[in-house]
Design a protein around this motif. Sequence first.
Motif, PDB file in Angstrom:
ATOM      1  N   GLU A 168       0.851  -1.189   0.000  1.00  0.00           N
ATOM      2  CA  GLU A 168       0.000   0.000   0.000  1.00  0.00           C
ATOM      3  C   GLU A 168       0.890   1.244   0.000  1.00  0.00           C
ATOM      4  O   GLU A 168       1.805   1.349   0.820  1.00  0.00           O
ATOM      5  CB  GLU A 168      -0.902   0.017   1.234  1.00  0.00           C
ATOM      6  CG  GLU A 168      -1.802   1.236   1.295  1.00  0.00           C
ATOM      7  CD  GLU A 168      -2.641   1.274   2.563  1.00  0.00           C
ATOM      8  OE1 GLU A 168      -3.472   2.191   2.685  1.00  0.00           O
ATOM      9  OE2 GLU A 168      -2.449   0.399   3.430  1.00  0.00           O
ATOM     10  N   PRO A 169       0.633   2.182  -0.899  1.00  0.00           N
ATOM     11  CA  PRO A 169       1.384   3.433  -0.842  1.00  0.00           C
ATOM     12  C   PRO A 169       0.784   4.361   0.214  1.00  0.00           C
ATOM     13  O   PRO A 169      -0.437   4.525   0.292  1.00  0.00           O
ATOM     14  CB  PRO A 169       1.212   4.006  -2.249  1.00  0.00           C
ATOM     15  CG  PRO A 169      -0.081   3.434  -2.738  1.00  0.00           C
ATOM     16  CD  PRO A 169      -0.248   2.096  -2.075  1.00  0.00           C
ATOM     17  N   LEU A 170       1.631   4.940   1.058  1.00  0.00           N
ATOM     18  CA  LEU A 170       1.191   5.926   2.035  1.00  0.00           C
ATOM     19  C   LEU A 170       1.576   7.304   1.529  1.00  0.00           C
ATOM     20  O   LEU A 170       2.729   7.531   1.131  1.00  0.00           O
ATOM     21  CB  LEU A 170       1.841   5.668   3.394  1.00  0.00           C
ATOM     22  CG  LEU A 170       1.517   4.339   4.077  1.00  0.00           C
ATOM     23  CD1 LEU A 170       2.239   4.257   5.416  1.00  0.00           C
ATOM     24  CD2 LEU A 170       0.019   4.162   4.266  1.00  0.00           C
ATOM     25  N   THR A 171       0.637   8.234   1.546  1.00  0.00           N
ATOM     26  CA  THR A 171       0.919   9.607   1.123  1.00  0.00           C
ATOM     27  C   THR A 171       1.275  10.425   2.354  1.00  0.00           C
ATOM     28  O   THR A 171       0.469  10.571   3.275  1.00  0.00           O
ATOM     29  CB  THR A 171      -0.286  10.220   0.398  1.00  0.00           C
ATOM     30  OG1 THR A 171      -0.586   9.419  -0.759  1.00  0.00           O
ATOM     31  CG2 THR A 171       0.034  11.633  -0.051  1.00  0.00           C
ATOM     32  N   ILE A 172       2.498  10.944   2.373  1.00  0.00           N
ATOM     33  CA  ILE A 172       3.011  11.696   3.513  1.00  0.00           C
ATOM     34  C   ILE A 172       3.515  13.043   3.014  1.00  0.00           C
ATOM     35  O   ILE A 172       4.430  13.102   2.185  1.00  0.00           O
ATOM     36  CB  ILE A 172       4.151  10.930   4.214  1.00  0.00           C
ATOM     37  CG1 ILE A 172       3.634   9.568   4.716  1.00  0.00           C
ATOM     38  CG2 ILE A 172       4.740  11.747   5.359  1.00  0.00           C
ATOM     39  CD1 ILE A 172       4.735   8.656   5.202  1.00  0.00           C
ATOM     40  N   ALA A 173       2.883  14.108   3.497  1.00  0.00           N
ATOM     41  CA  ALA A 173       3.241  15.469   3.096  1.00  0.00           C
ATOM     42  C   ALA A 173       3.289  15.606   1.574  1.00  0.00           C
ATOM     43  O   ALA A 173       4.207  16.210   1.011  1.00  0.00           O
ATOM     44  CB  ALA A 173       4.578  15.868   3.715  1.00  0.00           C
ATOM     45  N   GLY A 174       2.300  15.015   0.908  1.00  0.00           N
ATOM     46  CA  GLY A 174       2.174  15.151  -0.535  1.00  0.00           C
ATOM     47  C   GLY A 174       3.008  14.202  -1.354  1.00  0.00           C
ATOM     48  O   GLY A 174       2.920  14.208  -2.582  1.00  0.00           O
ATOM     49  N   ARG A 175       3.801  13.344  -0.710  1.00  0.00           N
ATOM     50  CA  ARG A 175       4.633  12.390  -1.448  1.00  0.00           C
ATOM     51  C   ARG A 175       4.170  10.976  -1.162  1.00  0.00           C
ATOM     52  O   ARG A 175       3.791  10.657  -0.035  1.00  0.00           O
ATOM     53  CB  ARG A 175       6.102  12.537  -1.050  1.00  0.00           C
ATOM     54  CG  ARG A 175       7.002  11.555  -1.798  1.00  0.00           C
ATOM     55  CD  ARG A 175       8.439  11.633  -1.359  1.00  0.00           C
ATOM     56  NE  ARG A 175       9.186  10.507  -1.894  1.00  0.00           N
ATOM     57  CZ  ARG A 175      10.458  10.231  -1.626  1.00  0.00           C
ATOM     58  NH1 ARG A 175      11.131  11.034  -0.817  1.00  0.00           N
ATOM     59  NH2 ARG A 175      11.053   9.179  -2.153  1.00  0.00           N
TER      60      ARG A 175
END
Length: 263
Positions: A168-175
């Motif tokens: 799963e990709p996690l989106t952190i501060a727009g990345r």
Amino acid sequence: MRYRVSLPVFAAALCSALALGAQTSDTHRARSQGAKTQDAGDVADAARALVQQQARAVQSIDRFEVSHQVDITSVTPHYNQTTHAYIKTWVLRPGHVRAESQQYQRSETIVSDGSTTWVYNGGDRMYSKRAGGAPAALFSNAFPGLARQLSNANLPSVTTSAKLAGMEPLTIAGRSYPCDIVDVKVLQSASNGTLHDNTLRLWVSREYKVPLKVEATFVGATPQDSKRYSDYVTDFGPNQNIPASVWKFDPPADALQMAGTAE
């Protein structure tokens, strides 16, 4: 099997065909089962390898800042209540660390430049100062995780099995950070029997190998009670140029110094 004498050729041909088909089917089934067993073993090995890699990564990544949030939800038959804590940590190895935490009206700051360590309790407005560096656990607990035996660094030593549960990709501060999800089963003694199914779940960054999210459920006083724990990164800056001012601490003018040293 007995055949009539008048049909010897037909019977022999049919028997041979059935036998060949059975052998082919059995061989295919055996090979298929062997491949599945091998695949399952490979997956389990890969999951265990990730547990080892994240333990090494949290202890070896040299320069970063990371913020994460901890949500703890108490579940009972009568109510659900969630509390939040916020932690930000800066690390520059060797020896430099700063950690700031906030929960309710409580706050704490720990700062070390490797030769002096400050601990400030914002709620009581009291601080301690001692010679020497910060505890090693502070460096290894900078990322989401649990405490003591279940900390990221100690996890491999108490793991009994691990299983890949997806990606799963996690989106952190727009990345976006692609992560492998690992279900880790641990010794019952590692949590004193309080961890539900003795299992916790990690989201391990494919790029940096550090855990960016951890989830676990703890049993409560009764079978209907539980605590759901979710710890996840909200900001991450690897390889940052951290200003020298981060490793300095000046206690507030009205703060009182505690006698002795702090844990």
